[in-house]
Design an enzyme around this catalytic site. Structure first.
Site, PDB file in Angstrom:
ATOM      1  N   PHE A 140      10.744  -7.524  -3.594  1.00 26.45           N
ATOM      2  CA  PHE A 140       9.897  -6.687  -4.446  1.00 26.45           C
ATOM      3  C   PHE A 140      10.637  -5.396  -4.728  1.00 26.45           C
ATOM      4  CE2 PHE A 140       6.943  -3.409  -5.627  1.00 26.45           C
ATOM      5  CZ  PHE A 140       6.204  -4.039  -6.601  1.00 26.45           C
ATOM      6  N   ASP A 225      17.111  -1.043  -0.900  1.00 25.66           N
ATOM      7  CA  ASP A 225      15.871  -0.488  -1.453  1.00 25.66           C
ATOM      8  C   ASP A 225      14.996  -0.069  -0.275  1.00 25.66           C
ATOM      9  OD1 ASP A 225      13.384   0.030  -2.455  1.00 25.66           O
ATOM     10  OD2 ASP A 225      13.320  -1.699  -3.815  1.00 25.66           O
ATOM     11  N   LYS A 254       8.215   6.726  -3.081  1.00 22.54           N
ATOM     12  CA  LYS A 254       6.959   6.750  -2.316  1.00 22.54           C
ATOM     13  C   LYS A 254       6.794   8.036  -1.482  1.00 22.54           C
ATOM     14  CE  LYS A 254       5.592   2.027  -2.756  1.00 22.54           C
ATOM     15  NZ  LYS A 254       6.399   0.829  -2.888  1.00 22.54           N
TER      16      LYS A 254
HETATM   17  C1  LIG Z   1       6.823   0.225  -4.171  1.00 20.23           C
HETATM   18  C2  LIG Z   1       8.178  -0.321  -4.202  1.00 20.23           C
HETATM   19  C3  LIG Z   1       8.972  -0.257  -5.370  1.00 20.23           C
HETATM   20  C4  LIG Z   1       8.454   0.269  -6.677  1.00 20.23           C
HETATM   21  O1  LIG Z   1       8.035   1.590  -6.639  1.00 20.23           O
HETATM   22  P1  LIG Z   1       7.071   2.132  -7.804  1.00 20.23           P
HETATM   23  O2  LIG Z   1       6.986   3.598  -7.513  1.00 20.23           O
HETATM   24  O3  LIG Z   1       5.772   1.426  -7.643  1.00 20.23           O
HETATM   25  O4  LIG Z   1       7.719   1.835  -9.088  1.00 20.23           O
HETATM   26  C5  LIG Z   1      10.266  -0.738  -5.298  1.00 20.23           C
HETATM   27  N1  LIG Z   1      10.755  -1.267  -4.170  1.00 20.23           N
HETATM   28  C6  LIG Z   1      10.029  -1.361  -3.042  1.00 20.23           C
HETATM   29  C7  LIG Z   1      10.638  -1.945  -1.814  1.00 20.23           C
HETATM   30  C8  LIG Z   1       8.704  -0.913  -3.021  1.00 20.23           C
HETATM   31  O5  LIG Z   1       7.971  -1.039  -1.921  1.00 20.23           O
END
Ligand SMILES: *Cc1c(COP(=O)(O)O)cnc(C)c1O
Length: 402
Positions: A140, A225, A254
């Site tokens: 994700f 990520d 985040k």
């Molecule tokens: C939440 C998340 C994203 C995307 O972030 P947004 O601010 O919602 O665009 C990307 N990678 C990971 C691992 C995430 O948990």
């Protein structure tokens, strides 16, 4: 207005791209939130780890109010007095060399896709338009077209094509698969240190270390990520520290704002970022002084208030306590730091029902996929509060929810 009135408004006038629990919140403080009827809940989702520092952290709030009264947005056409300081503090904290600020997590992902492709052509010598990026099954990384194009989740991608080429998908946690997938045109490998949305999937021990070595040997950029795993969530500032490695590019977002504002960043440990020249990438709001000031304080409180150490200690306690719950409905319990999950057996009745039962008892959490419940409270949670949560979790798990 009552909760149901707000729900009706949302259902009638909003796009239905979410399936929220029917709790309408209007206040938050630390790990607690309140609904419009005044009921109090423990937040065990923390806005998908954007609220690691706890709701409405007073110091971050103070910075936000203060900065909002001085200067909010200049655009990058001009400079501001917060951006350089955020760079400095982020680089010192994370041992990085360069930073590129954006707003959402998905934008940070898009940024690295662009940067590593350009690096591939300019530095590695990959033929034009042949760059390949390797990603993992069940990843994700966000919701843009490029990103959902390399998702393996049907709901995320079905009906949204055509997609961008240049991505290769391999099983997660399998270093041999990574080695086998690399070609002379491979520019990068991107993965989550722990797959959050997939259901808190922890790769085998040593996986990231092997991936690091394979990337180095093959001149492939390692992108981690850490938008969800980063900033203390797993009990380290960055989850890569558990494996004693450093990615070439690290994505954070985040909790970078403690939940006050969309702020994300690409951290670079290698000169990949230098391939981006003026005019090639940007964002109107990226790096704005309000975002930078908020992020500076959000990072500061994370460290100064020992939230990372607390996540490690409380996470160990939460995990071992969850593991002791005896019920035939549990298939697996797993986690690192305060990123935890209980996977239910397929016949347990579905994670959603358990989340609704927990909500009725004052605990908010969210299912991921059919059978997994994620627990990821703000990192300021105490042992007594975890005990409070465990009483409710145990009762609901034992009673079953068919
Ligand atoms: C939440 C998340 C994203 C995307 O972030 P947004 O601010 O919602 O665009 C990307 N990678 C990971 C691992 C995430 O948990």
């Amino acid at each position: 207005m009552k909760s149901q009135d707000y729900i009706n408004l949302e259902d009638e006038l909003g796009a239905h791209n979410y399936k929220p629990l029917d709790v309408v919140l209007n206040r938050g403080e630390g790990i607690w939130v309140w609904d419009v009827e005044g009921n109090k809940y423990m937040d065990c989702l923390a806005a998908y780890s954007a609220v690691n520092q706890g709701h409405c952290h007073p110091k971050i709030m103070g910075t936000m109010i203060e900065q909002a009264q001085i200067l909010t947005l200049t655009s990058r056409a001009f400079r501001n007095d917060q951006l350089g300081l955020l760079y400095k503090e982020l680089c010192e904290l994370t041992n990085s060399h360069k930073v590129l600020p954006m707003n959402s997590g998905a934008e940070a992902v898009e940024t690295v896709i662009k940067a590593v492709r350009k690096w591939g052509y300019q530095v590695k010598g990959v033929p034009k338009d042949k760059a390949e990026i390797i990603v993992c099954e069940n990843n994700f990384h966000g919701r843009t077209i490029a990103i959902v194009g390399f998702s393996t989740d049907e709901a995320s991608r079905d009906g949204f094509g055509p997609f961008s080429p240049g991505f290769k998908i391999i099983p997660y946690g399998d270093a041999d698969a990574l080695k086998a997938a690399i070609t002379p045109n491979t520019v990068a490998f991107m993965a989550e240190p722990i797959q959050g949305e997939a259901g808190v999937i922890i790769p085998p021990a040593g996986y990231l270390k092997k991936a690091r070595a394979i990337c180095t040997e093959n001149d492939v950029v390692l992108i981690l990520d850490e938008i969800q795993t980063g900033l203390g969530r797993t009990g380290k500032l960055l989850a890569e520290e558990h494996d004693g490695i450093e990615a070439d590019l690290t994505l954070i977002g985040k909790a970078l704002s403690g939940g006050f504002y969309p702020v994300s960043a690409v951290l670079s440990n290698r000169e990949v970022m230098d391939v981006l020249r003026p005019g090639e990438h940007g964002s109107t709001f990226g790096g704005n002084p309000l975002a930078c000031a908020i992020a500076r304080t959000a990072l500061k409180v994370l460290v100064e208030e020992n939230m990372i150490e607390n996540a490690a200690a409380m996470g160990d306690y939460f995990l071992s306590s969850l593991s002791q719950i005896q019920t035939p409905h549990i298939k697996d319990v797993r986690g690192k730091g305060l990123m935890l999950a209980v996977e239910l057996t397929p016949d347990a009745g579905g994670a959603r029902n358990y989340c609704e039962a927990l909500m009725a008892r004052g605990l908010l959490c969210k299912e991921t996929h059919e059978n997994t419940i994620r627990f990821a409270p703000p990192l300021v949670i105490t042992k007594d509060e975890i005990d409070w949560a465990l009483d409710r979790i145990e009762a609901v798990l034992k009673s079953g929810q068919k």
